[in-house]
Design a protein around this motif. Structure first.
Motif, mmCIF file in Angstrom:
data_model
loop_
_atom_site.group_PDB
_atom_site.id
_atom_site.type_symbol
_atom_site.label_atom_id
_atom_site.label_comp_id
_atom_site.label_asym_id
_atom_site.label_seq_id
_atom_site.Cartn_x
_atom_site.Cartn_y
_atom_site.Cartn_z
ATOM 1 N N ASP A 122 2.245 -0.582 -12.531
ATOM 2 C CA ASP A 122 0.930 -0.619 -11.879
ATOM 3 C C ASP A 122 -0.009 -1.197 -12.925
ATOM 4 N N SER A 125 -5.064 -4.435 -11.590
ATOM 5 C CA SER A 125 -5.841 -3.525 -10.741
ATOM 6 C C SER A 125 -7.362 -3.574 -10.910
ATOM 7 N N PRO A 126 -7.951 -4.755 -10.712
ATOM 8 C CA PRO A 126 -9.411 -4.852 -10.771
ATOM 9 C C PRO A 126 -10.045 -4.273 -9.507
ATOM 10 N N ASN A 127 -11.360 -4.267 -9.477
ATOM 11 C CA ASN A 127 -12.061 -3.707 -8.324
ATOM 12 C C ASN A 127 -12.733 -4.807 -7.522
ATOM 13 N N HIS A 136 -9.402 -5.369 -17.705
ATOM 14 C CA HIS A 136 -8.395 -5.806 -16.735
ATOM 15 C C HIS A 136 -7.530 -6.921 -17.311
ATOM 16 N N HIS A 162 -2.985 -2.337 -8.019
ATOM 17 C CA HIS A 162 -3.649 -1.227 -7.326
ATOM 18 C C HIS A 162 -5.165 -1.518 -7.311
ATOM 19 N N GLY A 164 -9.065 -1.793 -6.565
ATOM 20 C CA GLY A 164 -10.065 -0.863 -6.037
ATOM 21 C C GLY A 164 -10.738 -1.504 -4.839
ATOM 22 N N TYR A 317 -10.762 8.677 -6.180
ATOM 23 C CA TYR A 317 -9.774 7.931 -6.977
ATOM 24 C C TYR A 317 -8.503 8.764 -7.202
ATOM 25 N N ASP A 321 -4.607 8.263 -6.036
ATOM 26 C CA ASP A 321 -3.484 8.188 -6.964
ATOM 27 C C ASP A 321 -2.392 9.195 -6.599
ATOM 28 N N TYR A 339 1.792 3.103 -15.585
ATOM 29 C CA TYR A 339 0.402 2.741 -15.282
ATOM 30 C C TYR A 339 -0.225 2.152 -16.529
ATOM 31 N N THR A 341 -3.551 1.097 -18.102
ATOM 32 C CA THR A 341 -5.025 1.059 -18.061
ATOM 33 C C THR A 341 -5.590 1.365 -19.441
ATOM 34 N N GLN A 345 -9.054 6.209 -19.387
ATOM 35 C CA GLN A 345 -8.574 6.886 -18.173
ATOM 36 C C GLN A 345 -7.444 7.881 -18.454
ATOM 37 N N HIS A 348 -7.726 11.146 -16.573
ATOM 38 C CA HIS A 348 -7.477 10.974 -15.146
ATOM 39 C C HIS A 348 -5.974 11.034 -14.860
ATOM 40 N N PHE A 349 -5.201 10.295 -15.652
ATOM 41 C CA PHE A 349 -3.753 10.257 -15.408
ATOM 42 C C PHE A 349 -3.103 11.603 -15.701
HETATM 43 N N1 ARG Z 1 -9.148 -0.017 -10.463
HETATM 44 C C1 ARG Z 1 -9.033 0.767 -11.661
HETATM 45 C C2 ARG Z 1 -10.046 0.289 -12.687
HETATM 46 O O1 ARG Z 1 -10.519 -0.813 -12.616
HETATM 47 C C3 ARG Z 1 -7.665 0.728 -12.277
HETATM 48 C C4 ARG Z 1 -6.554 1.282 -11.418
HETATM 49 C C5 ARG Z 1 -5.348 1.657 -12.214
HETATM 50 N N2 ARG Z 1 -4.282 2.152 -11.412
HETATM 51 C C6 ARG Z 1 -4.220 3.370 -10.834
HETATM 52 N N3 ARG Z 1 -3.196 3.678 -10.104
HETATM 53 N N4 ARG Z 1 -5.193 4.251 -10.999
HETATM 54 O O2 ARG Z 1 -10.347 1.006 -13.605
#
Ligand code: ARG
Length: 585
Positions: A122, A125-127, A136, A162, A164, A317, A321, A339, A341, A345, A348-349
């Motif tokens: 994974d 994964s930009p938004n 990213h 993934h 956003g 979020y 996940d 993952y 990132t 984060q 979060h994980f």
């Molecule tokens: N969209 C998130 C960001 O820009 C990253 C996502 C990472 N992947 C996940 N499964 N949470 O920070």
């Protein structure tokens, strides 16, 4: 550990049993690389650790092991040194045979994984509706490299983006656009991504300042989640717009990804909450549904909850996940989920993974790994920004790397009095510029921050992409100069190792296997970069010391084969980093 080391370890373990009896079955011979090449290639330290148990001097133990050790087809006669180390030196003939065996193997002796499995990476994964930023970029480069290595090892890899593409920000953005630019919600391409990012910023300001706006935006989210046609259409257009922009970056970077954004899991979110409820983990806290976490506290030192459903009924979020995790285990049948990132984060994980474990959603044979990375910094040691303080657009960043490479190249061509076509110059600038950015990122231990410097990453000397690509070009130069087809050196031509620099290069060439399995485990691409860097270095030393084209047969062919094998190893190694090579530059 490569095949040779495994074999030596096995033989040592057998000798140990032969010397001291079946009680010593399974004792680790403690085989490590020699601390100094003058002592050989490896040393086994087990004699020291058994001294007490056996009531013997370590040197005597070492001799007893060596007496039973049959490695005459691999090593020189072992030597016992110091307090009782067993020093092992690989035989030149053994190294030659190994090299001769891999020279025609497209995998260069790197085996496929014994137990290939489904692995999900994974990454990127930009938004949507936001600019893709350097974080990213790091995720994209590191994730792609990890995926390439796992693919090469024969795993079934699913590269997931993934993105956003769901949540409150769309309510906000759509509400705002209805006011200021309604065409953008009905017509494709009415906005470019720059406008979109600006509108996003303005929408956020409105949202924070204006209670009525907030309420309308919330309703818009509800409409979106309920599938209202006009809102859904608007949302699709916004996603499409961002997607185009992201694709430009992926094309520039030559990275492949399958988009499966947050919205994909929308219909699975309520089941996450229900199942947590059933398993008795769910707690209502100020109207929100949450699970309390072990080992996490808030600023006041109170236990911290992970919210999975907000008091307004919305999911977040973490809920997404959790849903995606279940999907990936149940539907995708993933055995390892990676993952990639930024380290921001990490909590979060750790948190949603803890909840999933508590809920018994993670079978024993499934591994979850967060691969965190540090920040990209500017010269000033602060977060990387443009001179005016804005976030750097990735397209601009990559374009600049390419245009600087072109300028350097043009200056060098002029200096060398070389004429090259426009096509040649474009290709070299593209390949070297993009590679430089990738390599600068991958060559750092990913967990640390690094300073982004075009000058450093584009330098022709040092641990840089241009230097590695140049080493490859040099090997190809030899084939051009001697008018030799590396692919046609004769099936029975053999590598013969005489000089120290040849032996050093040969040993390094045989370590690729080990490095790749290390990266497969630790997910640290910088190890592969170090390997390639050392390879270029060892090749250069060999090349400075050993004439190739001017030497007599059979040494000439042998050295040409070493050049070829180095070239192939560089090419494969760089390819696993996502870096292309050039025949000339
Ligand atoms: N969209 C998130 C960001 O820009 C990253 C996502 C990472 N992947 C996940 N499964 N949470 O920070």
């Amino acid at each position: 550990m490569n095949a040779t080391q495994e074999q030596l370890k096995l033989k040592l373990a057998q000798a140990l049993v032969a010397a001291f009896g079946a009680d010593y079955t399974g004792v680790d011979p403690i085989l490590v690389s020699a601390s100094n090449p003058k002592f050989g290639d490896f040393q086994a330290n087990v004699a020291l650790s058994l001294s007490k148990k056996l009531g013997m001097q370590p040197r005597a133990i070492a001799s007893a092991i060596v007496e039973k050790l049959d490695i005459s087809d691999i090593c020189e006669p072992p030597e016992i040194a110091g307090p009782g180390f067993i020093n092992l030196k690989l035989q030149t003939s053994y190294l030659e045979a190994q090299l001769n065996a891999i020279k025609a193997d497209p995998r260069l002796g790197v085996p496929k994984a014994k137990n290939p499995q489904k692995e999900i990476v994974d990454f990127s994964s930009p938004n949507i509706a936001k600019e893709m930023h350097v974080g990213h970029l790091r995720s994209t480069i590191i994730g792609d490299c990890i995926a390439r290595i796992l693919e090469f090892r024969g795993h079934d890899v699913l590269r997931l983006n993934h993105v956003g593409d769901w949540g409150t920000q769309f309510g906000m953005l759509i509400t705002y656009l209805r006011e200021v630019s309604p065409a953008a919600l009905t017509t494709a391409d009415a906005l470019d991504i720059g406008d979109l990012v600006n509108f996003y910023r303005q929408a956020k300001q409105r949202f924070d300042a204006d209670a009525d706006f907030q309420e309308t935006a919330r309703q818009e989210v509800v409409r979106l989640q309920a599938g209202a046609e006009d809102t859904l259409h608007a949302w699709k257009l916004l996603c499409e717009q961002s997607r185009k922009e992201f694709q430009i970056i992926y094309d520039l970077l030559n990275v492949k990804l399958i988009e499966r954004g947050e919205s994909f899991y929308n219909s699975f979110l309520s089941a996450v909450v229900e199942d947590l409820e059933t398993s008795g983990l769910l707690v209502e806290n100020q109207g929100a549904k949450c699970v309390f976490l072990d080992g996490f506290t808030n600023r006041e030192g109170e236990p911290l909850p992970l919210i999975v459903q907000k008091s307004d009924g919305g999911y977040n979020y973490a809920t997404t996940d959790l849903a995606s995790l279940r999907y990936r285990i149940q539907k995708d049948q993933a055995k390892r989920i990676i993952y990639v990132t930024d380290s921001g984060q990490t909590n979060h994980f750790a948190q949603f993974m803890q909840v999933a474990k508590k809920a018994n959603w993670i079978p024993d044979d499934v591994e979850l790994v967060h691969v965190p990375f540090g920040l990209v910094l500017g010269d000033d040691g602060k977060k990387f920004k443009t001179r005016s303080g804005d976030t750097v657009r990735l397209r601009d960043l990559l374009d600049e790397a390419v245009s600087r490479t072109r300028a350097d190249l043009e200056a060098r061509l002029k200096e060398e009095g070389r004429e090259e076509t426009e096509e040649f110059i474009n290709n070299v600038a593209d390949v070297v510029g993009i590679s430089a950015v990738k390599y600068a990122d991958l060559s750092q231990n990913r967990t640390s921050n690094y300073v982004f410097s075009y000058d450093k990453m584009l330098a022709l000397k040092g641990n840089t992409a241009p230097y590695m690509i140049y080493a490859y070009v040099r090997t190809q130069g030899i084939s051009r100069e001697g008018n030799i087809d590396f692919g046609n050196l004769g099936a029975d031509a053999k590598i013969i190792l005489r000089e120290d620099t040849e032996l050093t290069l040969a040993k390094h060439l045989l370590q690729l296997d080990e490095v790749i399995s290390e990266v497969e485990q630790d997910l640290l691409p910088n190890r592969l970069c170090d390997y390639i860097y050392n390879l270029s270095d060892k090749f250069n030393k060999f090349y400075e010391n050993c004439p190739v084209l001017k030497s007599e047969e059979p040494i000439r062919t042998s050295r040409l084969m070493l050049c070829d094998l180095t070239a192939k190893t560089l090419k494969l190694g760089l390819d696993l980093l996502g870096i292309k090579v050039l025949e000339r530059m």
